[in-house]
Enzyme design. Structure first.
Site, PDB file in Angstrom:
ATOM      1  N   GLY A  99     -15.960   2.222   3.950  1.00 33.33           N
ATOM      2  CA  GLY A  99     -14.758   3.054   3.840  1.00 33.33           C
ATOM      3  C   GLY A  99     -13.945   2.784   2.591  1.00 33.33           C
ATOM      4  N   GLN A 100     -14.594   2.212   1.577  1.00 30.70           N
ATOM      5  CA  GLN A 100     -13.862   1.910   0.335  1.00 30.70           C
ATOM      6  C   GLN A 100     -13.551   3.199  -0.420  1.00 30.70           C
ATOM      7  OE1 GLN A 100     -16.001  -0.707  -2.334  1.00 30.70           O
ATOM      8  NE2 GLN A 100     -14.167  -1.170  -3.551  1.00 30.70           N
ATOM      9  N   SER A 101     -12.301   3.335  -0.884  1.00 28.71           N
ATOM     10  CA  SER A 101     -11.932   4.527  -1.653  1.00 28.71           C
ATOM     11  C   SER A 101     -11.471   4.184  -3.065  1.00 28.71           C
ATOM     12  CB  SER A 101     -10.846   5.319  -0.926  1.00 28.71           C
ATOM     13  OG  SER A 101      -9.673   4.550  -0.782  1.00 28.71           O
ATOM     14  N   HIS A 140     -10.485  -5.319  -3.361  1.00 27.73           N
ATOM     15  CA  HIS A 140      -9.161  -5.668  -2.851  1.00 27.73           C
ATOM     16  C   HIS A 140      -9.246  -6.110  -1.406  1.00 27.73           C
ATOM     17  CE1 HIS A 140      -9.909  -1.347  -2.369  1.00 27.73           C
ATOM     18  NE2 HIS A 140      -9.261  -1.432  -1.224  1.00 27.73           N
ATOM     19  N   LEU A 141      -8.283  -6.903  -1.013  1.00 34.76           N
ATOM     20  CA  LEU A 141      -8.105  -7.277   0.382  1.00 34.76           C
ATOM     21  C   LEU A 141      -6.936  -6.473   0.925  1.00 34.76           C
ATOM     22  CD1 LEU A 141      -8.195 -11.190   0.014  1.00 34.76           C
ATOM     23  CD2 LEU A 141     -10.133  -9.654   0.452  1.00 34.76           C
ATOM     24  N   HIS A 142      -7.070  -6.013   2.171  1.00 33.94           N
ATOM     25  CA  HIS A 142      -5.931  -5.427   2.890  1.00 33.94           C
ATOM     26  C   HIS A 142      -5.356  -6.525   3.770  1.00 33.94           C
ATOM     27  CE1 HIS A 142      -6.977  -1.032   2.338  1.00 33.94           C
ATOM     28  NE2 HIS A 142      -8.158  -1.562   2.098  1.00 33.94           N
ATOM     29  N   ASP A 188       0.843  -1.195   0.000  1.00 37.04           N
ATOM     30  CA  ASP A 188       0.000   0.000   0.000  1.00 37.04           C
ATOM     31  C   ASP A 188       0.884   1.253   0.000  1.00 37.04           C
ATOM     32  OD1 ASP A 188      -3.224   0.461   0.971  1.00 37.04           O
ATOM     33  OD2 ASP A 188      -1.861   2.177   1.138  1.00 37.04           O
ATOM     34  N   ASN A 225     -12.887  -3.511   2.445  1.00 37.44           N
ATOM     35  CA  ASN A 225     -13.847  -2.426   2.623  1.00 37.44           C
ATOM     36  C   ASN A 225     -14.788  -2.398   1.420  1.00 37.44           C
ATOM     37  OD1 ASN A 225     -12.427  -1.698   4.954  1.00 37.44           O
ATOM     38  ND2 ASN A 225     -11.056  -0.357   3.811  1.00 37.44           N
TER      39      ASN A 225
HETATM   40  P1  5GP Z   1      -9.824   1.258   0.367  1.00 37.53           P
HETATM   41  O1  5GP Z   1      -9.933   2.576   1.087  1.00 37.53           O
HETATM   42  O2  5GP Z   1     -10.534   1.329  -0.971  1.00 37.53           O
HETATM   43  O3  5GP Z   1     -10.239   0.081   1.178  1.00 37.53           O
HETATM   44  O4  5GP Z   1      -8.287   1.034   0.120  1.00 37.53           O
HETATM   45  C1  5GP Z   1      -7.583   1.627  -0.924  1.00 37.53           C
HETATM   46  C2  5GP Z   1      -6.117   1.579  -0.551  1.00 37.53           C
HETATM   47  O5  5GP Z   1      -5.374   1.816  -1.729  1.00 37.53           O
HETATM   48  C3  5GP Z   1      -5.688   2.626   0.471  1.00 37.53           C
HETATM   49  O6  5GP Z   1      -5.106   1.981   1.591  1.00 37.53           O
HETATM   50  C4  5GP Z   1      -4.673   3.486  -0.302  1.00 37.53           C
HETATM   51  O7  5GP Z   1      -3.592   3.916   0.504  1.00 37.53           O
HETATM   52  C5  5GP Z   1      -4.233   2.565  -1.414  1.00 37.53           C
HETATM   53  N1  5GP Z   1      -3.840   3.207  -2.653  1.00 37.53           N
HETATM   54  C6  5GP Z   1      -4.522   4.178  -3.315  1.00 37.53           C
HETATM   55  N2  5GP Z   1      -3.882   4.510  -4.452  1.00 37.53           N
HETATM   56  C7  5GP Z   1      -2.771   3.736  -4.505  1.00 37.53           C
HETATM   57  C8  5GP Z   1      -1.716   3.611  -5.454  1.00 37.53           C
HETATM   58  O8  5GP Z   1      -1.642   4.278  -6.482  1.00 37.53           O
HETATM   59  N3  5GP Z   1      -0.735   2.703  -5.171  1.00 37.53           N
HETATM   60  C9  5GP Z   1      -0.767   1.920  -4.050  1.00 37.53           C
HETATM   61  N4  5GP Z   1       0.238   1.055  -3.880  1.00 37.53           N
HETATM   62  N5  5GP Z   1      -1.762   2.009  -3.138  1.00 37.53           N
HETATM   63  C10 5GP Z   1      -2.737   2.900  -3.367  1.00 37.53           C
END
Ligand code: 5GP
Ligand code: ZN
Length: 116
Positions: A95-97, A102-104, A30, A89
Protein backbone atom coordinates in the site's frame (compact mmCIF):
# COMPACT_ATOMS: atom_id res chain seq x y z
CA UNK A 1 16.07 13.13 -5.58
CA UNK A 2 14.56 15.91 -7.72
CA UNK A 3 10.89 14.94 -7.88
CA UNK A 4 10.51 13.30 -4.52
CA UNK A 5 8.02 15.04 -2.23
CA UNK A 6 9.62 13.67 0.95
CA UNK A 7 13.11 14.79 -0.15
CA UNK A 8 11.57 18.24 -0.59
CA UNK A 9 10.08 18.10 2.91
CA UNK A 10 13.48 17.00 4.28
CA UNK A 11 15.21 19.94 2.57
CA UNK A 12 12.54 22.44 3.57
CA UNK A 13 11.50 23.15 -0.02
CA UNK A 14 7.97 21.93 0.82
CA UNK A 15 6.35 22.88 4.12
CA UNK A 16 5.34 20.28 6.66
CA UNK A 17 4.53 20.33 10.36
CA UNK A 18 7.91 19.14 11.63
CA UNK A 19 7.95 17.33 14.97
CA UNK A 20 11.67 16.52 15.28
CA UNK A 21 14.72 16.61 13.10
CA UNK A 22 18.27 15.23 13.12
CA UNK A 23 20.81 15.26 10.27
CA UNK A 24 19.67 11.70 9.45
CA UNK A 25 15.91 11.78 9.91
CA UNK A 26 12.84 14.00 9.99
CA UNK A 27 9.51 13.41 11.71
CA UNK A 28 6.48 15.38 10.53
CA UNK A 29 2.70 15.19 10.76
CA UNK A 30 0.89 13.32 7.99
CA UNK A 31 -1.25 15.51 5.71
CA UNK A 32 -4.21 13.11 6.03
CA UNK A 33 -3.96 11.71 9.56
CA UNK A 34 -5.47 8.27 10.17
CA UNK A 35 -5.29 8.57 13.95
CA UNK A 36 -5.13 11.41 16.53
CA UNK A 37 -1.33 11.13 16.20
CA UNK A 38 -0.05 10.24 12.74
CA UNK A 39 3.56 11.17 12.18
CA UNK A 40 5.80 10.13 9.30
CA UNK A 41 9.48 9.40 9.94
CA UNK A 42 11.81 9.59 6.97
CA UNK A 43 15.53 9.20 6.44
CA UNK A 44 16.94 12.43 4.97
CA UNK A 45 18.72 10.26 2.38
CA UNK A 46 16.49 9.13 -0.49
CA UNK A 47 15.77 5.42 -0.16
CA UNK A 48 12.84 4.00 -2.14
CA UNK A 49 11.40 1.49 0.28
CA UNK A 50 12.15 -0.97 3.06
CA UNK A 51 13.47 -3.59 0.64
CA UNK A 52 16.09 -1.11 -0.63
CA UNK A 53 17.21 -0.31 2.90
CA UNK A 54 17.54 -4.02 3.58
CA UNK A 55 19.63 -4.55 0.43
CA UNK A 56 21.82 -1.48 0.79
CA UNK A 57 25.01 -1.05 2.80
CA UNK A 58 24.56 -0.15 6.44
CA UNK A 59 20.87 -1.05 6.45
CA UNK A 60 20.99 -2.42 9.97
CA UNK A 61 22.29 0.84 11.40
CA UNK A 62 19.97 2.96 9.24
CA UNK A 63 16.89 1.00 10.27
CA UNK A 64 17.92 0.70 13.88
CA UNK A 65 18.46 4.43 14.23
CA UNK A 66 15.24 5.25 12.35
CA UNK A 67 13.19 2.96 14.62
CA UNK A 68 14.79 4.39 17.75
CA UNK A 69 14.16 7.91 16.45
CA UNK A 70 10.48 6.96 15.93
CA UNK A 71 10.32 5.62 19.49
CA UNK A 72 11.81 8.88 20.81
CA UNK A 73 9.18 10.85 18.90
CA UNK A 74 6.46 8.59 20.36
CA UNK A 75 7.76 9.29 23.86
CA UNK A 76 7.91 13.02 23.25
CA UNK A 77 4.33 13.02 21.93
CA UNK A 78 3.14 11.27 25.10
CA UNK A 79 2.28 7.94 23.45
CA UNK A 80 4.19 5.57 25.76
CA UNK A 81 1.42 4.94 28.33
CA UNK A 82 -1.27 4.11 25.77
CA UNK A 83 1.04 2.54 23.22
CA UNK A 84 1.34 3.08 19.49
CA UNK A 85 1.95 1.40 16.16
CA UNK A 86 4.89 1.82 13.78
CA UNK A 87 4.42 0.51 10.22
CA UNK A 88 6.20 0.83 6.91
CA UNK A 89 4.33 0.12 3.68
CA UNK A 90 6.46 -1.38 0.92
CA UNK A 91 5.50 -1.57 -2.75
CA UNK A 92 2.06 -2.13 -4.28
CA UNK A 93 0.90 -4.94 -1.98
CA UNK A 94 2.08 -3.01 1.05
CA UNK A 95 0.00 0.00 0.00
CA UNK A 96 2.95 2.34 -0.46
CA UNK A 97 2.03 5.59 -2.24
CA UNK A 98 5.12 7.76 -1.67
CA UNK A 99 8.32 6.10 -2.80
CA UNK A 100 10.71 7.51 -0.24
CA UNK A 101 10.97 5.01 2.61
CA UNK A 102 9.08 6.10 5.70
CA UNK A 103 7.68 4.85 8.97
CA UNK A 104 4.14 5.69 10.06
CA UNK A 105 3.84 6.36 13.78
CA UNK A 106 0.18 6.03 14.76
CA UNK A 107 -1.31 6.56 18.19
CA UNK A 108 -3.98 8.15 20.29
CA UNK A 109 -6.63 5.51 19.58
CA UNK A 110 -6.97 1.72 19.72
CA UNK A 111 -5.73 0.15 16.48
CA UNK A 112 -7.51 -2.71 14.77
CA UNK A 113 -5.91 -5.95 13.65
CA UNK A 114 -5.51 -7.25 11.01
CA UNK A 115 -4.95 -4.02 9.05
CA UNK A 116 -6.98 -3.59 5.86
P1 5GP B 1 2.32 5.45 2.13
O1 5GP B 1 0.96 5.28 1.51
O2 5GP B 1 3.38 5.61 1.05
O3 5GP B 1 2.68 4.40 3.13
O4 5GP B 1 2.25 6.77 2.97
C1 5GP B 1 2.38 8.04 2.42
C2 5GP B 1 1.78 9.02 3.40
O5 5GP B 1 2.23 10.31 3.05
C3 5GP B 1 0.25 9.06 3.41
O6 5GP B 1 -0.23 8.78 4.71
C4 5GP B 1 -0.07 10.50 2.96
O7 5GP B 1 -1.19 11.04 3.63
C5 5GP B 1 1.21 11.24 3.29
N1 5GP B 1 1.52 12.38 2.44
C6 5GP B 1 1.49 12.40 1.08
N2 5GP B 1 1.87 13.61 0.62
C7 5GP B 1 2.15 14.36 1.72
C8 5GP B 1 2.61 15.70 1.89
O8 5GP B 1 2.84 16.46 0.96
N3 5GP B 1 2.78 16.13 3.18
C9 5GP B 1 2.56 15.32 4.26
N4 5GP B 1 2.77 15.84 5.47
N5 5GP B 1 2.13 14.04 4.12
C10 5GP B 1 1.93 13.58 2.88
ZN1 ZN C 1 13.13 11.13 -1.54
Amino acid sequence: MADCIFCKIASGEIQAKIVKRTPEAVAFHDLLPQAPVHVLIIPTTHLLAMRDVARGPGGDATLGRLMLFAAEVATELGLDPGGYRIVTNTGADGGQSVFHMHLHLLGGRRMGWPPG
